[in-house]
Design a protein around this motif. Structure first.
Motif, PDB file in Angstrom:
ATOM      1  N   MET A  20       0.842  -1.058  -0.027  1.00  0.00           N
ATOM      2  CA  MET A  20       0.098   0.012   0.064  1.00  0.00           C
ATOM      3  C   MET A  20       1.043   1.248  -0.136  1.00  0.00           C
ATOM      4  O   MET A  20       0.560   2.240  -0.606  1.00  0.00           O
ATOM      5  CB  MET A  20      -0.936   0.046   1.220  1.00  0.00           C
ATOM      6  N   ALA A  21       1.997   1.313   1.011  1.00  0.00           N
ATOM      7  CA  ALA A  21       2.798   2.339   0.919  1.00  0.00           C
ATOM      8  C   ALA A  21       3.458   2.682  -0.735  1.00  0.00           C
ATOM      9  O   ALA A  21       3.559   3.722  -0.994  1.00  0.00           O
ATOM     10  CB  ALA A  21       3.876   2.344   1.972  1.00  0.00           C
ATOM     11  N   TYR A  22       3.743   1.712  -1.221  1.00  0.00           N
ATOM     12  CA  TYR A  22       4.320   1.884  -2.622  1.00  0.00           C
ATOM     13  C   TYR A  22       3.396   2.311  -3.493  1.00  0.00           C
ATOM     14  O   TYR A  22       3.562   3.390  -4.348  1.00  0.00           O
ATOM     15  CB  TYR A  22       4.796   0.531  -3.210  1.00  0.00           C
ATOM     16  N   HIS A  23       2.313   1.995  -3.400  1.00  0.00           N
ATOM     17  CA  HIS A  23       0.973   2.395  -4.418  1.00  0.00           C
ATOM     18  C   HIS A  23       0.907   3.860  -3.708  1.00  0.00           C
ATOM     19  O   HIS A  23       0.631   4.637  -5.063  1.00  0.00           O
ATOM     20  CB  HIS A  23      -0.124   1.365  -4.260  1.00  0.00           C
ATOM     21  N   ILE A  24       0.764   4.252  -2.837  1.00  0.00           N
ATOM     22  CA  ILE A  24       0.603   5.515  -2.293  1.00  0.00           C
ATOM     23  C   ILE A  24       1.725   6.414  -3.002  1.00  0.00           C
ATOM     24  O   ILE A  24       1.323   7.553  -3.520  1.00  0.00           O
ATOM     25  CB  ILE A  24       0.484   5.543  -0.830  1.00  0.00           C
ATOM     26  N   LEU A  25       2.964   6.188  -2.699  1.00  0.00           N
ATOM     27  CA  LEU A  25       4.131   6.950  -3.381  1.00  0.00           C
ATOM     28  C   LEU A  25       4.160   6.991  -4.689  1.00  0.00           C
ATOM     29  O   LEU A  25       4.450   8.235  -5.272  1.00  0.00           O
ATOM     30  CB  LEU A  25       5.292   6.201  -2.595  1.00  0.00           C
ATOM     31  N   CYS A  26       3.649   5.837  -5.427  1.00  0.00           N
ATOM     32  CA  CYS A  26       3.607   6.093  -7.140  1.00  0.00           C
ATOM     33  C   CYS A  26       2.606   7.149  -7.435  1.00  0.00           C
ATOM     34  O   CYS A  26       2.797   7.947  -8.261  1.00  0.00           O
ATOM     35  CB  CYS A  26       3.473   4.719  -7.470  1.00  0.00           C
ATOM     36  N   ALA A  27       1.456   6.957  -6.634  1.00  0.00           N
ATOM     37  CA  ALA A  27       0.366   8.056  -6.898  1.00  0.00           C
ATOM     38  C   ALA A  27       0.676   9.120  -6.755  1.00  0.00           C
ATOM     39  O   ALA A  27       0.253  10.310  -7.578  1.00  0.00           O
ATOM     40  CB  ALA A  27      -0.880   7.387  -6.463  1.00  0.00           C
TER      41      ALA A  27
END
Length: 142
Positions: A133-140
């Motif tokens: 989830m953290a990775y997805h948030i940072l990418c977004a």
């Protein structure tokens, strides 16, 4: 951005359900700690008993598990909320939430039973969900 924080959103509803389940599980550990304290007469404060303050491994095990929940569940709740704000693919988000909740339940069972390597494996699953989830948030966000 669409209005995503409402009960008509399946992702938000899943987050609420899974979040509530793991919070209730964490609350139950408080009651279980109290139960074990009385069962083993192992109190942590002098005013709680007329005996000297004592520790018992079964009480301490529940306390360590509860502390582990206090270190991991708030991270999930914060990341989950931010993750919803990125408007993720619903099926992916729902699976993130469910897998985390199941991993915390299985972690509690394996922790209380002292079962390795299961305890570390199910802990790792929950950690990886948070990392995903953290990775997805940072990418977004970047």
């Amino acid at each position: 951005m669409a209005d995503i924080f409402h009960l008509d959103n399946d992702v938000f509803r899943s987050y609420l359900a899974c979040g509530t389940v793991i919070i209730v599980k964490m609350m139950a550990l408080s009651l279980f700690t109290t139960y074990r304290r009385f069962k083993y007469k192992a109190f942590s404060n002098p005013e709680d008993t007329k005996r000297p303050v004592t520790k018992h491994e079964d009480v301490e095990r529940v306390r360590r598990l509860h502390r582990n929940d206090l270190e991991n569940i708030p991270v999930f709740l914060a990341l989950g909320c931010m993750y919803i704000a990125t408007e993720p693919v619903p099926s992916t988000a729902i699976w993130h939430f469910r897998v985390f909740a199941i991993s915390r339940i299985l972690h509690s069972i394996s922790y209380l039973a002292g079962i390795q390597p299961w305890r570390v494996l199910v802990y790792s699953v929950g950690f990886l969900v948070n990392a995903s989830m953290a990775y997805h948030i940072l990418c977004a966000a970047l």
